[in-house]
Design a protein around this motif. Structure first.
Motif, PDB file in Angstrom:
ATOM      1  N   LEU A 209       0.836  -1.193   0.000  1.00 20.42           N
ATOM      2  CA  LEU A 209       0.000   0.000   0.000  1.00 20.42           C
ATOM      3  C   LEU A 209       0.874   1.247   0.000  1.00 20.42           C
ATOM      4  O   LEU A 209       1.790   1.367   0.826  1.00 20.42           O
ATOM      5  CB  LEU A 209      -0.906   0.016   1.237  1.00 20.42           C
ATOM      6  N   GLY A 210       0.599   2.181  -0.901  1.00 23.08           N
ATOM      7  CA  GLY A 210       1.273   3.468  -0.904  1.00 23.08           C
ATOM      8  C   GLY A 210       0.347   4.530  -0.335  1.00 23.08           C
ATOM      9  O   GLY A 210      -0.820   4.617  -0.731  1.00 23.08           O
ATOM     10  N   THR A 211       0.840   5.323   0.616  1.00 21.74           N
ATOM     11  CA  THR A 211       0.024   6.356   1.244  1.00 21.74           C
ATOM     12  C   THR A 211       0.807   7.660   1.330  1.00 21.74           C
ATOM     13  O   THR A 211       2.040   7.645   1.447  1.00 21.74           O
ATOM     14  CB  THR A 211      -0.384   5.951   2.677  1.00 21.74           C
ATOM     15  N   PRO A 212       0.128   8.803   1.288  1.00 22.69           N
ATOM     16  CA  PRO A 212       0.831  10.080   1.402  1.00 22.69           C
ATOM     17  C   PRO A 212       1.327  10.368   2.812  1.00 22.69           C
ATOM     18  O   PRO A 212       2.267  11.126   2.999  1.00 22.69           O
ATOM     19  CB  PRO A 212      -0.228  11.103   0.969  1.00 22.69           C
ATOM     20  N   ASP A 213       0.678   9.760   3.839  1.00 20.30           N
ATOM     21  CA  ASP A 213       1.075  10.018   5.219  1.00 20.30           C
ATOM     22  C   ASP A 213       0.509   8.921   6.129  1.00 20.30           C
ATOM     23  O   ASP A 213      -0.226   8.025   5.686  1.00 20.30           O
ATOM     24  CB  ASP A 213       0.602  11.401   5.689  1.00 20.30           C
ATOM     25  N   ALA A 214       0.841   9.024   7.440  1.00 22.60           N
ATOM     26  CA  ALA A 214       0.401   8.016   8.400  1.00 22.60           C
ATOM     27  C   ALA A 214      -1.113   8.019   8.580  1.00 22.60           C
ATOM     28  O   ALA A 214      -1.728   6.969   8.809  1.00 22.60           O
ATOM     29  CB  ALA A 214       1.093   8.263   9.743  1.00 22.60           C
ATOM     30  N   ALA A 215      -1.734   9.194   8.468  1.00 18.14           N
ATOM     31  CA  ALA A 215      -3.190   9.277   8.627  1.00 18.14           C
ATOM     32  C   ALA A 215      -3.908   8.469   7.546  1.00 18.14           C
ATOM     33  O   ALA A 215      -4.891   7.760   7.820  1.00 18.14           O
ATOM     34  CB  ALA A 215      -3.639  10.741   8.577  1.00 18.14           C
ATOM     35  N   ALA A 216      -3.397   8.552   6.311  1.00 12.99           N
ATOM     36  CA  ALA A 216      -4.000   7.797   5.209  1.00 12.99           C
ATOM     37  C   ALA A 216      -3.809   6.298   5.412  1.00 12.99           C
ATOM     38  O   ALA A 216      -4.699   5.493   5.078  1.00 12.99           O
ATOM     39  CB  ALA A 216      -3.394   8.240   3.877  1.00 12.99           C
ATOM     40  N   LEU A 217      -2.651   5.918   5.965  1.00 11.31           N
ATOM     41  CA  LEU A 217      -2.407   4.499   6.265  1.00 11.31           C
ATOM     42  C   LEU A 217      -3.430   3.997   7.277  1.00 11.31           C
ATOM     43  O   LEU A 217      -4.030   2.927   7.100  1.00 11.31           O
ATOM     44  CB  LEU A 217      -0.986   4.321   6.808  1.00 11.31           C
ATOM     45  N   ASN A 218      -3.617   4.747   8.345  1.00  8.34           N
ATOM     46  CA  ASN A 218      -4.573   4.332   9.371  1.00  8.34           C
ATOM     47  C   ASN A 218      -5.999   4.251   8.821  1.00  8.34           C
ATOM     48  O   ASN A 218      -6.767   3.348   9.180  1.00  8.34           O
ATOM     49  CB  ASN A 218      -4.526   5.308  10.551  1.00  8.34           C
ATOM     50  N   ALA A 219      -6.345   5.193   7.943  1.00 11.59           N
ATOM     51  CA  ALA A 219      -7.685   5.186   7.360  1.00 11.59           C
ATOM     52  C   ALA A 219      -7.904   3.944   6.505  1.00 11.59           C
ATOM     53  O   ALA A 219      -8.970   3.299   6.569  1.00 11.59           O
ATOM     54  CB  ALA A 219      -7.893   6.449   6.523  1.00 11.59           C
ATOM     55  N   ALA A 220      -6.884   3.578   5.698  1.00 15.96           N
ATOM     56  CA  ALA A 220      -7.001   2.398   4.839  1.00 15.96           C
ATOM     57  C   ALA A 220      -7.094   1.122   5.672  1.00 15.96           C
ATOM     58  O   ALA A 220      -7.901   0.227   5.379  1.00 15.96           O
ATOM     59  CB  ALA A 220      -5.810   2.330   3.889  1.00 15.96           C
ATOM     60  N   LEU A 221      -6.281   1.035   6.720  1.00 16.56           N
ATOM     61  CA  LEU A 221      -6.330  -0.144   7.587  1.00 16.56           C
ATOM     62  C   LEU A 221      -7.679  -0.234   8.297  1.00 16.56           C
ATOM     63  O   LEU A 221      -8.259  -1.318   8.436  1.00 16.56           O
ATOM     64  CB  LEU A 221      -5.187  -0.099   8.601  1.00 16.56           C
ATOM     65  N   GLY A 222      -8.163   0.913   8.778  1.00 17.74           N
ATOM     66  CA  GLY A 222      -9.465   0.914   9.442  1.00 17.74           C
ATOM     67  C   GLY A 222     -10.577   0.447   8.527  1.00 17.74           C
ATOM     68  O   GLY A 222     -11.489  -0.292   8.944  1.00 17.74           O
ATOM     69  N   GLN A 223     -10.488   0.850   7.251  1.00  9.47           N
ATOM     70  CA  GLN A 223     -11.508   0.476   6.270  1.00  9.47           C
ATOM     71  C   GLN A 223     -11.549  -1.034   6.054  1.00  9.47           C
ATOM     72  O   GLN A 223     -12.618  -1.649   6.043  1.00  9.47           O
ATOM     73  CB  GLN A 223     -11.232   1.202   4.949  1.00  9.47           C
ATOM     74  N   VAL A 224     -10.363  -1.654   5.893  1.00 10.29           N
ATOM     75  CA  VAL A 224     -10.349  -3.102   5.602  1.00 10.29           C
ATOM     76  C   VAL A 224     -10.619  -3.925   6.858  1.00 10.29           C
ATOM     77  O   VAL A 224     -11.207  -5.012   6.780  1.00 10.29           O
ATOM     78  CB  VAL A 224      -9.018  -3.530   4.939  1.00 10.29           C
ATOM     79  N   ILE A 225     -10.187  -3.425   8.011  1.00 14.25           N
ATOM     80  CA  ILE A 225     -10.476  -4.145   9.250  1.00 14.25           C
ATOM     81  C   ILE A 225     -11.979  -4.131   9.529  1.00 14.25           C
ATOM     82  O   ILE A 225     -12.570  -5.125   9.962  1.00 14.25           O
ATOM     83  CB  ILE A 225      -9.685  -3.531  10.426  1.00 14.25           C
ATOM     84  N   ALA A 226     -12.608  -2.990   9.236  1.00 10.88           N
ATOM     85  CA  ALA A 226     -14.061  -2.902   9.375  1.00 10.88           C
ATOM     86  C   ALA A 226     -14.758  -3.857   8.408  1.00 10.88           C
ATOM     87  O   ALA A 226     -15.868  -4.338   8.675  1.00 10.88           O
ATOM     88  CB  ALA A 226     -14.534  -1.477   9.122  1.00 10.88           C
ATOM     89  N   GLY A 227     -14.069  -4.173   7.294  1.00 11.07           N
ATOM     90  CA  GLY A 227     -14.619  -5.095   6.303  1.00 11.07           C
ATOM     91  C   GLY A 227     -14.308  -6.543   6.601  1.00 11.07           C
ATOM     92  O   GLY A 227     -14.552  -7.413   5.756  1.00 11.07           O
TER      93      GLY A 227
END
Length: 307
Positions: free
Chosen positions: A261-279
């Protein structure tokens, strides 16, 4: 404090009236911290050996300043605190290893200590060949003897130019262990080697030299980072559709759960992880992607040529 301090170092060979000469070093700035394991890498012709010889006072620079262990590299008192293994090692073939170490010790104004020399030869794997003439040594054995000579007197600074050249893979492991022991003892290690994997295993700081100047310099782990790109592994059963929707890309063999996964910053990383964990995805491993040293060198040299 720095073991080596270089500011604006320049060296031009063959310069004369109406001749521009060949530029080997074009203004190098470099500081090597005391106690570090510092690796110098770069393509052939980058100026690495010229840099080392300038630091040792063997080559006189065209311009710039060099200080080693807080003093002038041409000062005999400073040189006595340095252990050096040159790239092209010339040894007297008629001598034995024991006799050679005795002579080197005398040149360094060290007390001749046969027992200490025997322990040193054992340490580098030459105990059984101590009484043999050097002329019958293999290239790898000569390198081991050169390393033993560099280690005489427990130097504060070790400068090694291609120390494992000609040494077999098992021998490289032994040499690596010796160098790591020296760094733990407090010695500053300055290593030039074309064997990038060896440099990567031993050194904690790296400078990349190209076209006579420093292209990159810093802690190894910092140089190897590839921006905000992450390697992620999920437990079996994670929804591929959910992962792809969040921006993850599969890597490796199908079904092994590895994604990137490529992200612009740590906040985007956390958002992506939160999205898939919620899934329903279960995170097993997360680490920042890192390049190997060969890739770092290739990128740095490519950028240097473009510049």
């Amino acid at each position: 404090m720095h073991a080596i301090e270089v500011v604006g170092l320049k060296k031009t060979y063959g310069k004369g009236w109406r001749r521009a000469g060949q530029v080997a070093l074009a203004g190098v700035d470099l500081h090597v911290p005391v106690g570090s394991a510092f690796g110098l890498i770069g393509p052939n012709g980058a100026g690495k050996t010229t840099f080392i010889k300038s630091v040792l006072g063997i080559v006189r620079p065209t311009g710039g300043e060099v200080r080693v262990l807080g003093g002038d590299p041409e000062d005999p008192a400073v040189r006595a605190r340095i252990g050096y293994l040159p790239e092209r090692l010339h040894l007297p073939g008629a001598w034995t290893a024991t006799a050679f170490l005795g002579t080197v010790a005398r040149l360094k104004n060290l007390r001749r200590d046969a027992a200490a020399h025997a322990r040193l030869l054992e340490r580098v794997g030459l105990a059984d060949a101590a009484g043999r003439r050097i002329g019958g040594y293999s290239k790898g054995m000569r390198q081991r003897l050169g390393l033993a000579a560099a280690l005489l007197g427990e130097p504060e600074l070790l400068i090694l130019d291609e120390p494992t050249d000609g040494i077999d893979p098992m021998g490289r492991v032994e040499v690596r262990r010796i160098l790591q022991d020296e760094v733990r003892r407090g010695t500053t290690l300055f290593l030039n080697s074309h064997l990038l994997a060896e440099t990567e295993r031993v050194c904690d700081r790296i400078a990349i030299l190209g076209q006579g100047r420093v292209l990159r310099e810093g802690r190894l782990e910092d140089l190897q980072r590839t921006g905000h790109r992450w390697s992620v592994r999920f437990a079996p059963g994670a929804s591929e559709q959910v992962l792809r929707a969040a921006g993850f890309t599969p890597v490796g063999e199908e079904g092994d759960g590895r994604w990137t996964l490529g992200t612009p910053d740590a906040a985007a990383l956390n958002a992506a992880l939160g999205q898939v964990i919620a899934g329903g995805a279960l995170l097993v491993e997360l680490r920042r992607d890192a390049q190997d040293l060969e890739a770092v060198l290739t990128d740095a040299v490519g950028e240097g040529v473009a510049a």
